[in-house]
Design a protein around this motif. Structure first.
Motif, short mmCIF file in Angstrom:
data_model
loop_
_atom_site.label_atom_id
_atom_site.label_comp_id
_atom_site.label_asym_id
_atom_site.label_seq_id
_atom_site.Cartn_x
_atom_site.Cartn_y
_atom_site.Cartn_z
N ALA A 450 0.86 -1.18 0.00
CA ALA A 450 0.00 0.00 0.00
C ALA A 450 0.89 1.23 0.00
O ALA A 450 1.71 1.42 0.90
N ASN A 451 0.76 2.07 -1.02
CA ASN A 451 1.63 3.22 -1.22
C ASN A 451 0.85 4.52 -1.14
O ASN A 451 -0.36 4.55 -1.38
N VAL A 452 1.57 5.60 -0.87
CA VAL A 452 0.99 6.94 -0.84
C VAL A 452 1.78 7.82 -1.80
O VAL A 452 3.01 7.92 -1.71
N ASN A 453 1.07 8.46 -2.72
CA ASN A 453 1.64 9.39 -3.70
C ASN A 453 2.72 8.77 -4.56
O ASN A 453 3.72 9.40 -4.90
N ILE A 454 2.52 7.52 -4.89
CA ILE A 454 3.37 6.80 -5.83
C ILE A 454 2.50 5.69 -6.41
O ILE A 454 1.51 5.28 -5.81
N GLY A 455 2.87 5.19 -7.60
CA GLY A 455 2.05 4.18 -8.24
C GLY A 455 2.15 2.81 -7.61
O GLY A 455 2.79 2.62 -6.57
#
Length: 508
Positions: A450-455
């Protein structure tokens, strides 16, 4: 999108490049029949190879099991030296291996080079890991006693890898398994035999340099029957398999039936949530690479874009404009960003999915057309707006299709995101800290990544890689993923002069 398929290298040129790369790494091709090395760039056969048989599988496991008896008692830092030398050879032949990946898997040059860098990185990580295979001490309830956990080599590790990361996934498993004291038998995808031969030869050279047992690694060039023999062999303690969920449904129960362990890296149906506060200058490149990179043939490819209704039109327009600038064609050309699909079956699956989407009321905003007139399969990445999460959206189509869905509330976005059988990779684009933290919380994304502000694509080897639900639950690469390749023992040590039973039991 710009069609660059008119000036593709020919089969003779690709064959020459492949043979030159193999020669430079010191590898030779086992001539014979049963397997063919082909290139998706032209769709034509480059070389015919001898296929290993079920008997060859048995011999390979025999040899690996015999080598394990020595390798498991070799000090871990000494085992790490083998992997260190492999990393050096990978650096030396970075370009040669990348050539083979481009030729056989169709990856553009920068992605092929990136895959080899990933192999180098996991070797570096595993060398350090060889001095950090930590157990733990545990407080005992009994005086004069100590509890401890220790970790020991597991045995023969079977590795079945897929075409889309034909070398990196092998290295994730092999580098870690070797420092853990295991031996490895590798059955690569029959679509990518040449890069497998080259990588295996480099490991053989590292074995020769360090004096490790020759059979700590064995390569099997085989089709489905060879893979099945490896799956069913009771001497294979751990079977690591990367592929489709369908494959995992077959492999998992067969390994479990013989009480073996399996590490499954299966399908993904990855999504990114785009919120009203998202910085679209950050969002756009993250979306486009994740959706169109590797021609949509990554397990972490972005397949669903869940966009807030207030910004959906702008986001779709920006992605469509970016798609229009993508060059599709020769993956050796530095201007190319999208290479070929692996084969005709992939193109058929893509066309079928787009037809199903149209029947469900979907609208193609950009792409979706086939390009070129040769034997290679080149397509424009497709951007499709959907009225809802229909059956075709909930399935994984291993091709560059990006489904666009809209939402009104954050809870609705998370529900849409999680309402698929797969659970590999996910991301959110937001400048709202609360939204970011909620996405990462226990009731947010249900994926292993789960990422934030990345693909959704481009994981680093320092973290454990893998997913939940139909993705299989396996973990490879960094963090404590090494524990899958070892067995745990709980030890009780009595250093007192009396016997004390646990739970105050009195006996005799």
């Amino acid at each position: 999108m710009t069609d660059h398929t008119a000036s593709l290298p020919g089969t003779d040129e690709l064959r020459r490049r492949a043979l030159d790369a193999l020669r430079r790494v010191g590898a030779s091709v086992p001539a014979g029949t049963g397997l063919s090395a082909r290139s998706p760039i032209t769709g034509e056969t480059l070389l015919d190879l001898r296929a290993d048989t079920a008997d060859d599988v048995g011999r390979a496991v025999d040899e690996a099991a015999e080598a394990f008896a020595t390798w498991r008692t070799t000090p871990p830092p000494v085992r790490g030296e083998l992997v260190r030398v492999l990393g050096e050879l990978l650096r030396e032949h970075h370009g040669d291996l990348a050539d083979l990946i481009t030729i056989e898997a169709g990856k553009i040059r920068s992605e092929a080079l990136g895959e080899i860098q990933e192999m180098i990185d996991i070797c570096d990580l595993a060398v350090g890991m060889s001095r950090q295979l930590y157990g733990r001490s545990i407080a005992s309830e009994r005086p004069g006693h100590r509890l401890a956990e220790t970790w020991h080599p597991l045995g023969v590790v079977g590795v079945i890898s897929a075409f889309n990361f034909p070398a990196a996934v092998w290295s994730w498993n092999t580098a870690v398994a070797l420092v853990c004291g295991d031996t490895v038998v590798w059955k690569p995808s029959e679509l990518t035999p040449l890069i497998s031969i080259a990588a295996s030869r480099l490991l053989d050279r590292a074995i020769e340099r360090t004096g490790a047992p020759a059979a700590v690694h064995r390569l099997l060039l085989a089709g489905r029957d060879g893979g099945e023999a490896l799956v069913d062999d009771a001497r294979v303690a751990l079977l690591s398999a990367t592929g489709s969920t369908r494959m995992g449904r077959e492999v998992g129960p067969r390994v479990a039936a013989r009480f073996g362990r399996s590490l499954l890296e299966l399908g993904g149906n990855n999504a990114s949530v785009v919120t009203p506060s998202a910085d679209l200058e950050v969002t756009l490149p993250g979306i486009v690479f994740a959706a169109a990179g590797t021609a949509g043939q990554r397990c972490t490819t972005l397949r669903r874009l869940i966009v807030h209704r207030d910004v959906a039109d702008e986001v779709v327009d920006r992605v469509a404009a970016a798609y229009a600038r993508l060059n599709v064609g020769d993956p050796f050309d530095e201007k190319t960003l999208v290479g070929p699909l692996v084969n005709e079956r992939a193109a058929t699956a893509m066309a079928t999915a787009l037809d199903r989407a149209a029947a469900d009321g979907g609208t193609i905003v950009a792409g979706g057309n086939r390009l070129g007139s040769g034997g290679g399969v080149f397509v424009e990445p497709a951007l499709v707006r959907m009225p809802g999460q229909t059956a075709v959206v909930r399935e994984e189509t291993f091709a560059p299709i990006l489904w666009v869905l809209t939402y009104d509330t954050f809870d609705e976005a998370v529900a849409l995101h999680n309402d698929v059988p797969q659970g590999l990779s996910s991301s959110i684009f937001t400048r709202d800290q609360q939204e970011a933290e909620r996405f990462l919380a226990a009731d947010g994304s249900d994926c292993g990544i789960a990422n934030v502000n990345i693909g959704t694509s481009g994981a680093e080897i320092g973290g454990a890689f893998g997913g939940e639900k139909e993705t299989g639950g396996g973990r490879e690469s960094g963090s404590d993923a090494w524990k899958a390749y070892m067995r745990r023992a709980t030890n009780t040590i009595n250093y007192s002069d009396r016997v004390a039973l646990a739970q105050n039991v009195s006996f005799l």
